[in-house]
Design a protein around this motif. Structure first.
Motif, mmCIF file in Angstrom:
data_model
loop_
_atom_site.group_PDB
_atom_site.id
_atom_site.type_symbol
_atom_site.label_atom_id
_atom_site.label_comp_id
_atom_site.label_asym_id
_atom_site.label_seq_id
_atom_site.Cartn_x
_atom_site.Cartn_y
_atom_site.Cartn_z
ATOM 1 N N ALA A 1 0.841 -1.200 0.000
ATOM 2 C CA ALA A 1 0.000 0.000 0.000
ATOM 3 C C ALA A 1 0.875 1.248 0.000
ATOM 4 C CB ALA A 1 -0.937 0.005 1.202
ATOM 5 N N PRO A 2 1.698 1.436 -1.049
ATOM 6 C CA PRO A 2 2.560 2.625 -1.115
ATOM 7 C C PRO A 2 1.809 3.842 -1.662
ATOM 8 C CG PRO A 2 2.954 1.248 -3.020
ATOM 9 C CD PRO A 2 1.929 0.521 -2.175
ATOM 10 N N TYR A 3 2.284 5.018 -1.295
ATOM 11 C CA TYR A 3 1.732 6.278 -1.804
ATOM 12 C C TYR A 3 2.886 7.194 -2.180
ATOM 13 C CZ TYR A 3 -3.056 5.179 -0.515
ATOM 14 O OH TYR A 3 -4.296 4.597 -0.462
ATOM 15 N N SER A 4 2.892 7.650 -3.414
ATOM 16 C CA SER A 4 3.968 8.518 -3.883
ATOM 17 C C SER A 4 3.951 9.866 -3.170
ATOM 18 C CB SER A 4 3.846 8.727 -5.388
ATOM 19 O OG SER A 4 4.075 7.521 -6.067
ATOM 20 N N GLY A 5 5.142 10.415 -2.981
ATOM 21 C CA GLY A 5 5.268 11.722 -2.355
ATOM 22 C C GLY A 5 5.229 11.707 -0.847
ATOM 23 N N THR A 6 5.127 10.532 -0.244
ATOM 24 C CA THR A 6 4.932 10.459 1.200
ATOM 25 C C THR A 6 6.250 10.354 1.954
ATOM 26 O OG1 THR A 6 4.689 8.053 1.060
ATOM 27 C CG2 THR A 6 2.670 9.371 1.012
ATOM 28 N N THR A 7 6.131 10.540 3.251
ATOM 29 C CA THR A 7 7.225 10.253 4.167
ATOM 30 C C THR A 7 6.641 9.556 5.388
ATOM 31 O OG1 THR A 7 9.209 11.162 5.184
ATOM 32 C CG2 THR A 7 7.192 12.462 5.393
ATOM 33 N N LEU A 8 7.451 9.286 6.391
ATOM 34 C CA LEU A 8 7.006 8.475 7.518
ATOM 35 C C LEU A 8 5.743 9.002 8.176
ATOM 36 C CD1 LEU A 8 10.471 7.869 9.212
ATOM 37 C CD2 LEU A 8 9.187 6.229 7.839
ATOM 38 N N CYS A 9 5.648 10.317 8.346
ATOM 39 C CA CYS A 9 4.512 10.866 9.085
ATOM 40 C C CYS A 9 3.186 10.637 8.380
ATOM 41 C CB CYS A 9 4.712 12.346 9.387
ATOM 42 S SG CYS A 9 4.871 13.440 7.951
ATOM 43 N N ASP A 10 3.203 10.426 7.071
ATOM 44 C CA ASP A 10 1.957 10.188 6.354
ATOM 45 C C ASP A 10 1.276 8.905 6.798
ATOM 46 O OD1 ASP A 10 1.513 12.297 4.194
ATOM 47 O OD2 ASP A 10 3.615 11.792 3.877
ATOM 48 N N TYR A 11 2.029 7.955 7.317
ATOM 49 C CA TYR A 11 1.459 6.680 7.746
ATOM 50 C C TYR A 11 1.136 6.646 9.230
ATOM 51 C CZ TYR A 11 2.145 4.496 3.204
ATOM 52 O OH TYR A 11 2.050 4.165 1.874
ATOM 53 N N LEU A 12 1.347 7.765 9.937
ATOM 54 C CA LEU A 12 1.006 7.835 11.349
ATOM 55 C C LEU A 12 -0.484 8.079 11.534
ATOM 56 C CD1 LEU A 12 3.960 10.020 12.689
ATOM 57 C CD2 LEU A 12 3.560 7.591 13.172
ATOM 58 N N ASP A 13 -1.045 7.514 12.593
ATOM 59 C CA ASP A 13 -2.480 7.643 12.866
ATOM 60 C C ASP A 13 -2.923 9.080 13.084
ATOM 61 O OD1 ASP A 13 -3.606 5.178 12.559
ATOM 62 O OD2 ASP A 13 -3.342 4.562 14.645
ATOM 63 N N ASP A 14 -2.081 9.899 13.679
ATOM 64 C CA ASP A 14 -2.536 11.202 14.157
ATOM 65 C C ASP A 14 -2.286 12.350 13.175
ATOM 66 O OD1 ASP A 14 0.179 11.126 14.377
ATOM 67 O OD2 ASP A 14 0.263 11.592 16.515
ATOM 68 N N THR A 15 -2.004 12.046 11.901
ATOM 69 C CA THR A 15 -1.737 13.130 10.947
ATOM 70 C C THR A 15 -2.986 13.570 10.205
ATOM 71 O OG1 THR A 15 -0.913 11.411 9.460
ATOM 72 C CG2 THR A 15 0.717 12.740 10.602
ATOM 73 N N GLY A 16 -4.044 12.770 10.203
ATOM 74 C CA GLY A 16 -5.350 13.171 9.708
ATOM 75 C C GLY A 16 -5.344 13.788 8.328
ATOM 76 N N LYS A 17 -5.987 14.945 8.229
ATOM 77 C CA LYS A 17 -6.164 15.597 6.931
ATOM 78 C C LYS A 17 -4.847 16.105 6.350
ATOM 79 C CE LYS A 17 -7.108 20.193 8.869
ATOM 80 N NZ LYS A 17 -8.085 21.301 8.961
ATOM 81 N N ASP A 18 -3.804 16.190 7.170
ATOM 82 C CA ASP A 18 -2.513 16.652 6.678
ATOM 83 C C ASP A 18 -1.669 15.525 6.097
ATOM 84 O OD1 ASP A 18 -2.924 19.318 7.314
ATOM 85 O OD2 ASP A 18 -2.224 19.053 9.367
ATOM 86 N N SER A 19 -2.275 14.364 5.906
ATOM 87 C CA SER A 19 -1.560 13.216 5.381
ATOM 88 C C SER A 19 -1.983 12.913 3.952
ATOM 89 C CB SER A 19 -1.820 11.994 6.260
ATOM 90 O OG SER A 19 -1.291 10.831 5.656
ATOM 91 N N LEU A 20 -1.051 12.380 3.158
ATOM 92 C CA LEU A 20 -1.362 11.924 1.809
ATOM 93 C C LEU A 20 -1.898 10.503 1.798
ATOM 94 C CD1 LEU A 20 1.793 13.291 -0.084
ATOM 95 C CD2 LEU A 20 -0.461 14.359 0.133
#
Length: 319
Positions: free
Chosen positions: A107-126
């Motif tokens: 389940a990869p997503y381009s342009g992401t970094t570690l924080c994008d896969y954290l639970d608490d990033t919400g709408k600020d995540s890709l």
């Protein structure tokens, strides 16, 4: 159009859509918008989707209490990451299945970094909630979670809060280390902790011709986190580096024995050399042109197979 990667903005725009790094002089304000990376990065339809509804505390506890299926010896592997994982995912899955008999989900997503896969990033995540690392661990119950991130360095992903390598290097590394620790913790907690928690495979990155020290330090963060939380290191970056210099970027390398025996992977057989990168893309290893919508690499690419083989080796040796 096959201009060198140093040629200008066009290459940088394509790289951004895939997690590129524009150079030591860039800033977050330089980053153009990328077309619909989320839709492009959805896992293949034939794979079961976890529920899009965030689990309740009861559901979370039941998932944590559910024992992992240990029947047989084939490992279950979950692969998460950015555009490098996006282009690698099919080749890695094929190798894990053929070499280890693994069960596999990516389940990869381009342009992401570690924080994008954290639970608490919400709408600020890709990354949508249903594909956060913890959600997928609860749904899939993997034995291994493979994390491959180049280390988005120039403020493209919103969850980095504008922290960039160029503007605040130490803050960037501190944040990256904190996110690595938090992501490992969320993955283990989602599995219930204890001896049944999945092992995290931290994939070390290949050389960066623009900011070489950044990659060294990002890799060091991965190694430190692996030691701290019982993880594994897969030094895929070494497989795409010269034997004489782990951190020297090159476009081509001598063919390996496998590549020589399989000529489709040895792009210059007369010279026994093979291409790792296209001439207009210093970052990615797919030898097909970059497209606006990210995709698994559609053509045989030596660099991708080298990376996937090292990840497979690391999982196999720890199984």
């Amino acid at each position: 159009m096959r201009k060198p990667w140093v040629g200008g903005l066009v290459a940088a725009v394509l790289l951004l859509g895939a997690c590129g790094d524009p150079g030591s002089g860039g800033t977050s304000d330089d980053a153009p918008q990328t077309p619909d990376v989320t839709r492009a990065a959805e896992p293949p339809k034939e794979e079961a989707e976890p529920s899009a509804t965030p689990p309740s505390s009861t559901t979370r506890q039941r998932a944590a209490d559910k024992p992992r299926d240990r029947t047989g010896t084939s490992p279950k592997v979950l692969y998460l990451g950015d555009s490098l994982a996006m282009e690698n995912q099919n080749v890695l899955g094929d190798l894990l299945r053929s070499e280890l008999g693994a069960r596999y989900r990516s389940a990869p997503y381009s342009g992401t970094t570690l924080c994008d896969y954290l639970d608490d990033t919400g709408k600020d995540s890709l990354v949508p909630d249903k594909h956060k690392a913890a959600a997928l661990v609860r749904a899939e119950r993997p034995d291994y979670v493979v994390l491959q991130f180049w280390g988005n360095a120039w403020g493209y992903t919103p969850c980095m809060d504008g922290i960039t390598y160029d503007k605040a290097r130490q803050k960037y590394f501190d944040r990256y280390a904190a996110d690595a620790k938090a992501l490992a913790s969320q993955i283990h907690e989602a599995a219930g902790g204890g001896a049944d928690k999945p092992r995290i495979v931290w994939v070390l990155q290949g050389p960066d011709p623009i900011t070489p020290d950044r990659v060294r330090r990002v890799d060091a963060i991965y190694e430190a986190q692996a030691r701290a939380s019982g993880g594994i290191v897969a030094d895929a970056g070494r497989a795409v580096s010269p034997a004489s210099d782990r951190h020297k970027w090159v476009e081509k390398l001598p063919c390996t024995a496998y590549e020589t025996e399989n000529p489709a992977y040895c792009t210059e057989p007369g010279r026994s050399r093979t291409a790792l990168h296209r001439g207009d893309d210093y970052l990615h290893f797919c030898l097909a042109p970059t497209t606006p919508k990210s995709r698994p690499c559609p053509t045989r690419s030596p660099g991708i197979r080298r990376i996937a083989a090292e990840i497979t080796r690391a999982v196999g040796e720890s199984s």
